[in-house]
Structures are given as C-alpha cells and as structure tokens.
Motif scaffolding. Sequence first.
Motif, PDB file in Angstrom:
ATOM      1  N   ALA A  71      39.695  31.691  35.778  1.00 18.65           N
ATOM      2  CA  ALA A  71      40.791  30.795  35.394  1.00 18.65           C
ATOM      3  C   ALA A  71      40.513  29.507  34.562  1.00 18.65           C
ATOM      4  O   ALA A  71      40.951  29.258  33.726  1.00 18.65           O
ATOM      5  CB  ALA A  71      41.177  30.261  36.723  1.00 18.65           C
ATOM      6  N   GLU A  72      39.132  29.177  34.800  1.00 18.14           N
ATOM      7  CA  GLU A  72      38.588  27.923  33.906  1.00 18.14           C
ATOM      8  C   GLU A  72      38.562  28.626  32.794  1.00 18.14           C
ATOM      9  O   GLU A  72      38.714  27.874  31.457  1.00 18.14           O
ATOM     10  CB  GLU A  72      37.181  27.654  34.434  1.00 18.14           C
ATOM     11  CG  GLU A  72      36.610  26.565  33.654  1.00 18.14           C
ATOM     12  CD  GLU A  72      35.191  26.414  33.802  1.00 18.14           C
ATOM     13  OE1 GLU A  72      34.374  25.458  33.210  1.00 18.14           O
ATOM     14  OE2 GLU A  72      34.627  26.822  34.959  1.00 18.14           O
ATOM     15  N   LEU A  73      38.023  29.944  32.423  1.00 13.78           N
ATOM     16  CA  LEU A  73      37.960  30.277  31.083  1.00 13.78           C
ATOM     17  C   LEU A  73      39.122  30.965  30.439  1.00 13.78           C
ATOM     18  O   LEU A  73      39.280  31.016  29.115  1.00 13.78           O
ATOM     19  CB  LEU A  73      36.825  31.732  31.215  1.00 13.78           C
ATOM     20  CG  LEU A  73      35.427  31.299  31.271  1.00 13.78           C
ATOM     21  CD1 LEU A  73      34.711  32.782  31.521  1.00 13.78           C
ATOM     22  CD2 LEU A  73      34.820  30.523  30.198  1.00 13.78           C
ATOM     23  N   LYS A  74      40.150  30.867  31.030  1.00 15.72           N
ATOM     24  CA  LYS A  74      41.546  31.338  30.884  1.00 15.72           C
ATOM     25  C   LYS A  74      41.345  32.765  30.231  1.00 15.72           C
ATOM     26  O   LYS A  74      42.033  33.304  29.017  1.00 15.72           O
ATOM     27  CB  LYS A  74      42.239  30.572  29.737  1.00 15.72           C
ATOM     28  CG  LYS A  74      42.460  29.030  30.338  1.00 15.72           C
ATOM     29  CD  LYS A  74      43.233  28.148  29.353  1.00 15.72           C
ATOM     30  CE  LYS A  74      43.326  26.760  29.804  1.00 15.72           C
ATOM     31  NZ  LYS A  74      43.888  25.788  28.893  1.00 15.72           N
ATOM     32  N   LEU A  75      40.751  33.481  30.869  1.00 10.67           N
ATOM     33  CA  LEU A  75      40.160  35.053  30.458  1.00 10.67           C
ATOM     34  C   LEU A  75      41.537  35.687  30.102  1.00 10.67           C
ATOM     35  O   LEU A  75      41.615  36.293  29.131  1.00 10.67           O
ATOM     36  CB  LEU A  75      39.202  35.575  31.416  1.00 10.67           C
ATOM     37  CG  LEU A  75      39.036  37.056  30.972  1.00 10.67           C
ATOM     38  CD1 LEU A  75      37.638  36.843  30.062  1.00 10.67           C
ATOM     39  CD2 LEU A  75      38.501  37.714  32.333  1.00 10.67           C
TER      40      LEU A  75
ATOM     41  N   GLN B 206      44.101  34.250  46.192  1.00  7.52           N
ATOM     42  CA  GLN B 206      45.194  34.125  44.998  1.00  7.52           C
ATOM     43  C   GLN B 206      44.903  32.855  44.501  1.00  7.52           C
ATOM     44  O   GLN B 206      45.054  32.648  42.996  1.00  7.52           O
ATOM     45  CB  GLN B 206      46.705  33.989  45.653  1.00  7.52           C
ATOM     46  CG  GLN B 206      47.060  35.448  46.361  1.00  7.52           C
ATOM     47  CD  GLN B 206      48.123  35.446  47.029  1.00  7.52           C
ATOM     48  OE1 GLN B 206      49.230  34.449  46.528  1.00  7.52           O
ATOM     49  NE2 GLN B 206      48.513  36.021  48.109  1.00  7.52           N
ATOM     50  N   ARG B 207      44.906  31.621  45.092  1.00  5.22           N
ATOM     51  CA  ARG B 207      44.675  30.259  44.319  1.00  5.22           C
ATOM     52  C   ARG B 207      43.617  30.218  43.697  1.00  5.22           C
ATOM     53  O   ARG B 207      43.413  29.541  42.592  1.00  5.22           O
ATOM     54  CB  ARG B 207      44.749  29.392  45.623  1.00  5.22           C
ATOM     55  CG  ARG B 207      45.676  29.302  46.678  1.00  5.22           C
ATOM     56  CD  ARG B 207      47.095  28.556  45.832  1.00  5.22           C
ATOM     57  NE  ARG B 207      48.127  28.722  46.914  1.00  5.22           N
ATOM     58  CZ  ARG B 207      48.886  29.569  47.240  1.00  5.22           C
ATOM     59  NH1 ARG B 207      48.588  30.744  46.561  1.00  5.22           N
ATOM     60  NH2 ARG B 207      49.955  29.316  47.890  1.00  5.22           N
ATOM     61  N   ALA B 208      42.343  30.884  44.229  1.00  6.21           N
ATOM     62  CA  ALA B 208      41.109  30.835  43.318  1.00  6.21           C
ATOM     63  C   ALA B 208      41.417  31.403  41.948  1.00  6.21           C
ATOM     64  O   ALA B 208      40.833  30.885  40.996  1.00  6.21           O
ATOM     65  CB  ALA B 208      39.963  31.681  44.015  1.00  6.21           C
ATOM     66  N   PHE B 209      42.105  32.524  41.942  1.00  9.34           N
ATOM     67  CA  PHE B 209      42.207  33.123  40.530  1.00  9.34           C
ATOM     68  C   PHE B 209      43.599  32.431  39.824  1.00  9.34           C
ATOM     69  O   PHE B 209      43.787  33.007  38.733  1.00  9.34           O
ATOM     70  CB  PHE B 209      42.806  34.516  40.678  1.00  9.34           C
ATOM     71  CG  PHE B 209      41.435  35.481  40.753  1.00  9.34           C
ATOM     72  CD1 PHE B 209      40.948  36.134  39.718  1.00  9.34           C
ATOM     73  CD2 PHE B 209      41.005  35.700  42.006  1.00  9.34           C
ATOM     74  CE1 PHE B 209      39.840  37.005  39.654  1.00  9.34           C
ATOM     75  CE2 PHE B 209      39.711  36.456  42.125  1.00  9.34           C
ATOM     76  CZ  PHE B 209      39.280  37.103  40.898  1.00  9.34           C
ATOM     77  N   GLY B 210      44.009  31.310  40.340  1.00  3.73           N
ATOM     78  CA  GLY B 210      44.937  30.597  39.647  1.00  3.73           C
ATOM     79  C   GLY B 210      46.454  31.009  39.901  1.00  3.73           C
ATOM     80  O   GLY B 210      47.437  30.800  39.211  1.00  3.73           O
ATOM     81  N   ARG B 211      46.586  31.971  40.825  1.00  3.16           N
ATOM     82  CA  ARG B 211      47.813  32.499  41.363  1.00  3.16           C
ATOM     83  C   ARG B 211      48.618  31.710  42.295  1.00  3.16           C
ATOM     84  O   ARG B 211      47.809  31.315  43.167  1.00  3.16           O
ATOM     85  CB  ARG B 211      47.726  33.981  41.704  1.00  3.16           C
ATOM     86  CG  ARG B 211      47.723  34.798  40.204  1.00  3.16           C
ATOM     87  CD  ARG B 211      48.794  35.088  39.523  1.00  3.16           C
ATOM     88  NE  ARG B 211      49.743  35.843  40.115  1.00  3.16           N
ATOM     89  CZ  ARG B 211      50.978  35.696  40.418  1.00  3.16           C
ATOM     90  NH1 ARG B 211      51.652  34.653  39.930  1.00  3.16           N
ATOM     91  NH2 ARG B 211      51.833  36.634  40.849  1.00  3.16           N
ATOM     92  N   SER B 212      49.850  31.455  42.311  1.00  5.96           N
ATOM     93  CA  SER B 212      50.566  30.544  43.455  1.00  5.96           C
ATOM     94  C   SER B 212      51.092  31.564  44.268  1.00  5.96           C
ATOM     95  O   SER B 212      51.483  31.165  45.659  1.00  5.96           O
ATOM     96  CB  SER B 212      51.647  29.665  42.902  1.00  5.96           C
ATOM     97  OG  SER B 212      52.495  30.445  42.226  1.00  5.96           O
ATOM     98  N   ARG B 213      51.176  32.786  44.102  1.00  3.68           N
ATOM     99  CA  ARG B 213      51.581  33.975  44.844  1.00  3.68           C
ATOM    100  C   ARG B 213      51.424  35.325  44.476  1.00  3.68           C
ATOM    101  O   ARG B 213      50.465  35.326  43.563  1.00  3.68           O
ATOM    102  CB  ARG B 213      53.255  33.807  44.901  1.00  3.68           C
ATOM    103  CG  ARG B 213      54.005  33.996  43.422  1.00  3.68           C
ATOM    104  CD  ARG B 213      55.438  33.979  43.471  1.00  3.68           C
ATOM    105  NE  ARG B 213      55.588  35.510  43.830  1.00  3.68           N
ATOM    106  CZ  ARG B 213      56.049  36.062  44.647  1.00  3.68           C
ATOM    107  NH1 ARG B 213      56.611  35.170  45.670  1.00  3.68           N
ATOM    108  NH2 ARG B 213      56.596  37.341  44.549  1.00  3.68           N
ATOM    109  N   CYS B 214      51.497  36.265  45.032  1.00  2.20           N
ATOM    110  CA  CYS B 214      51.324  37.658  44.722  1.00  2.20           C
ATOM    111  C   CYS B 214      52.323  38.467  44.720  1.00  2.20           C
ATOM    112  O   CYS B 214      53.191  38.605  45.649  1.00  2.20           O
ATOM    113  CB  CYS B 214      50.105  38.210  45.653  1.00  2.20           C
ATOM    114  SG  CYS B 214      49.539  39.907  45.285  1.00  2.20           S
ATOM    115  N   ALA B 215      52.564  39.301  43.543  1.00  2.00           N
ATOM    116  CA  ALA B 215      53.801  40.429  43.618  1.00  2.00           C
ATOM    117  C   ALA B 215      53.344  41.400  44.549  1.00  2.00           C
ATOM    118  O   ALA B 215      52.448  41.721  44.800  1.00  2.00           O
ATOM    119  CB  ALA B 215      53.641  40.782  42.073  1.00  2.00           C
ATOM    120  N   GLU B 216      54.622  41.631  45.062  1.00  2.00           N
ATOM    121  CA  GLU B 216      54.433  43.066  46.053  1.00  2.00           C
ATOM    122  C   GLU B 216      54.017  44.140  45.215  1.00  2.00           C
ATOM    123  O   GLU B 216      54.424  44.252  43.823  1.00  2.00           O
ATOM    124  CB  GLU B 216      55.704  43.380  46.665  1.00  2.00           C
ATOM    125  CG  GLU B 216      55.969  43.768  48.122  1.00  2.00           C
ATOM    126  CD  GLU B 216      55.784  45.104  47.845  1.00  2.00           C
ATOM    127  OE1 GLU B 216      56.056  46.116  46.962  1.00  2.00           O
ATOM    128  OE2 GLU B 216      55.573  45.934  48.963  1.00  2.00           O
TER     129      GLU B 216
END
Length: 457
Positions: free
Chosen positions: A26-30, A81-91
């Motif tokens: 997430a920091e690298l905006k990969l 999810q939060r660690a990877f910069g996601r606030s939620r996860c799709a089904e």
Amino acid sequence: MNESTILATKTFTGSASLAAVGIKLAELKLFEPIAHQVQIAQKTIKDRPSDTLYDAFISILAGAQGLVEINTRLRADVGLQRAFGRSRCAEQSVVQDTLNACTAENVQQMEQAIDSMYRQQSQGYQHNYQASFQVLDVDMSGLPCGPKAAFATTGYFATQRNRRGRQLGRVLASRYGEIVVDRLFEGKTQLTRALQPLILAAEATLQLDEDKRYRTIVRVDAGGGSLADVNWLLARGYLVHGKDYSGQQAKRLAKSVTEWYADPHQPERQFGWVTETTETYVRPVRRIAVRCRQQDGQFAYGVLISALSAQHVLTQTGQSLCLLEDPAAVLLAYVTFYDQRGGGIETSFKGDKQGLGLGKRSKKRFEAQQMLMLLGSLAHNVIVWARHWLASPTLHHYGTVRMVRDVFHISGFLLIDACGQVVQLVLNQAAPLASALVDPLRKLLLCAQVAVNLGQT
C-alpha cells in the motif's frame, strides 16, 4: 496522545506477517497502475472493478486455492483488509463477475500495467548486463480444465492422458526467480509455437535492446530446440543453451563422439563432444551428446546446443577458470548449466501450483482465465520481492509454498487507528518464525511508521 491513537482498535488476524507485506504494498502504491490502466466495463455498486481484482490478488497471496475462499480468507479478516488499504472486501461472486466481464482489451491493459509494476520493483529489470549475463528460462506447463472452457483442447498434461486444458508459457529471470512474462495458450500448443511470442513479450517487458540481447542467455528444453527457433534466437543476438529438438538426430550425432566421460554425480549418465561439423546455425555453437542408461540396458540420447564458451559456462556454474584445460570438467559445466533449469523455471511452476493454487482456479472464459493468470504472476513476484525486502537468512531458501504457508501465516494482532490505518503489529511470539522476522519487519515498515513487536495471541 492524539485522538486517533485513543480510538485505536485491536484486531486479530491469522496472517499478521502478510499484513506487514500488505502495508508495504500500500505504501508503494503497487496496484495503482492496474487501477488506472485497466478499464473494465462493469457497473460499480460498492466496489470498483479494480478493487475486486485487488481482493482476488490478496486472496491468492493468502493461499486461497479457489476464488470462493475470498469469503473466508479475506472478507472475514478485517485486519488484513485494512493492512492492504481496503476498507471492505467484495463478495466472491462479485469478483467472479468482474473477471467474466473482462475483454481481450482488458487483458492487454493488464499486461501493460503488470509490465509497469515489474519495471518499478524488479531486480530483473535492473540487472547489470555489463557485469554479468541475464539468464532467461523459457518453458510451458499444462493447466487442465473442463472440456467446455474456451481453448481447452487435448494436449500434453503430465500423467493425465487424453485430458483437455490450456498451456501456460513462461519466461523466468532465473537469477532472481522473477516471472518476466506469463502467457496463456490453447491446450495443444507446444514450445515450438510459443517460443517466439514469449521471447518478444519478454523483450518488451525488459526493454532489451541489441546490446542487452547479446548479454542474455536463453535456456530452453527440447521443445524450443528446433533449428528454426535456435537460429531465430541466435539471429536476434541471444546466447542459446538448450536441447536439440530431434531425438533421432541426437542418436545419430552421438555416434560421432570419440570419448565419453562419466558424470561423477550420476554414474548412469555420460557425455562427450559431438565432433561432426555443421554449418546449419547462423552463429557458432558447440554440441554435447548426453546418454543415460535405461532400465532395459539401452541408452537414451540427447544433444545440448550451446552458444556459450567454456569460460562462460564455468563462470555461470561458479567454477574456477583453472578447469579450462580439463575436458571432463568443461563438459560437466555445460551439462550442469542445462540441469539448473530444474531449479529455476520447473521449480517455479511447481511452487506456484502448490503454493498459489495455479491450475486450481479455472474459468470458462479465456479472458477471465488470462486475468487470473496475470494476478497469479504478480503474486509470485511479490513473494520474491518480499523475500528480498525482508533480507532474512532464514528465508534464503524458502520457495513459494513455504513463504505462503509458513511466512505469511504468522498470527497476531493489528492496532488500527480511527482513520483505518494500521499503527502497530503484534506477532504471535509462539510462532516458529516470529522471532526471526520481527527485526526485518520493523525495518520493512519503518517508513510507514508502523511498530512491530512480539506478544501473546
């Protein structure tokens, strides 16, 4: 103490170490090139198409063998999810719909985005060609699938006769273990047809000009050893090291060997110089006949074709140039350098199938399968880069399976502030690898200002 720290919440995750890698990504905006370049024509309700692709990518890193596992491995793990910069996860069904909505244009956009990511992060792209040769291994691996899947045809699938499926073609930067190119083909495609498009794609990814091609070794098995393919590679400036395509020709050329030398590591194998001259190749090559005694007492023959000098192969196999005057040692170096394919591209296929579920996720639509393949390729490279970032001697010999199973699944707690950012990571001190990884993870997350500690979970 600021308000965000006071309101921080503590969340358990079974993949705290993977969460650390997610913070770094997430920091690298990969994933940003994919979000910007891949434009999938799908209506956005809660998640953008790029977000659902990101969820699929995270689940692959988490060891999911099928997309259905997104619901259990990621959707149920808020901390990851939060660690990877996601606030939620799709089904998982939404992820499936996104993949099914992909077109050939989206696949091309994805390939370009992954090329961009590779150039930004990889060691292979930054290779110093003046200091040493780049080594590219090229091979194919079968991916069995249902008979109704697009481009599923009968072909070669190890230990599975009359099976239908597709073929995965790969170019691996073997010195670094990175996938340069992965491409999907119909099931009956062999390396004889796939070699040239794979090499051209690798040239584009690595941006190989003429000078770099002259400092690049292409290593192939017999599938890429036809006269036409070898001459095509030689004409483009590559140094070729591979096996002759024709088994009958190998048996005939072996008759010209005047002296056979026994392999000190495999007594049933012998090798010798092919003395018959040839002018069929566009550049000078050396040929080595290899024979192995089978259970019935008869010999099986093969011929290696190499544009490398004796000095080159001794250097590539880490041996002293003092052995140049020893014909047995030089021959062994040529054969050993070819054998090293087994620890390169063949191991990469095996590791991805066992660790990342390559071959377990099969989509009926060809474009959907291509997108999944490319996400798997990116996951493979992220694992390689993570091992490099951590720079821990403990992980030096860890392959894909052990990285996913052992390194990425150290449990622990994440401290998440009011803004949804991870501010502290606590590894389970009882995990076997936790103590060895705590300092490397601290260094990895130093710029992100995330504290890493050991504790009880």
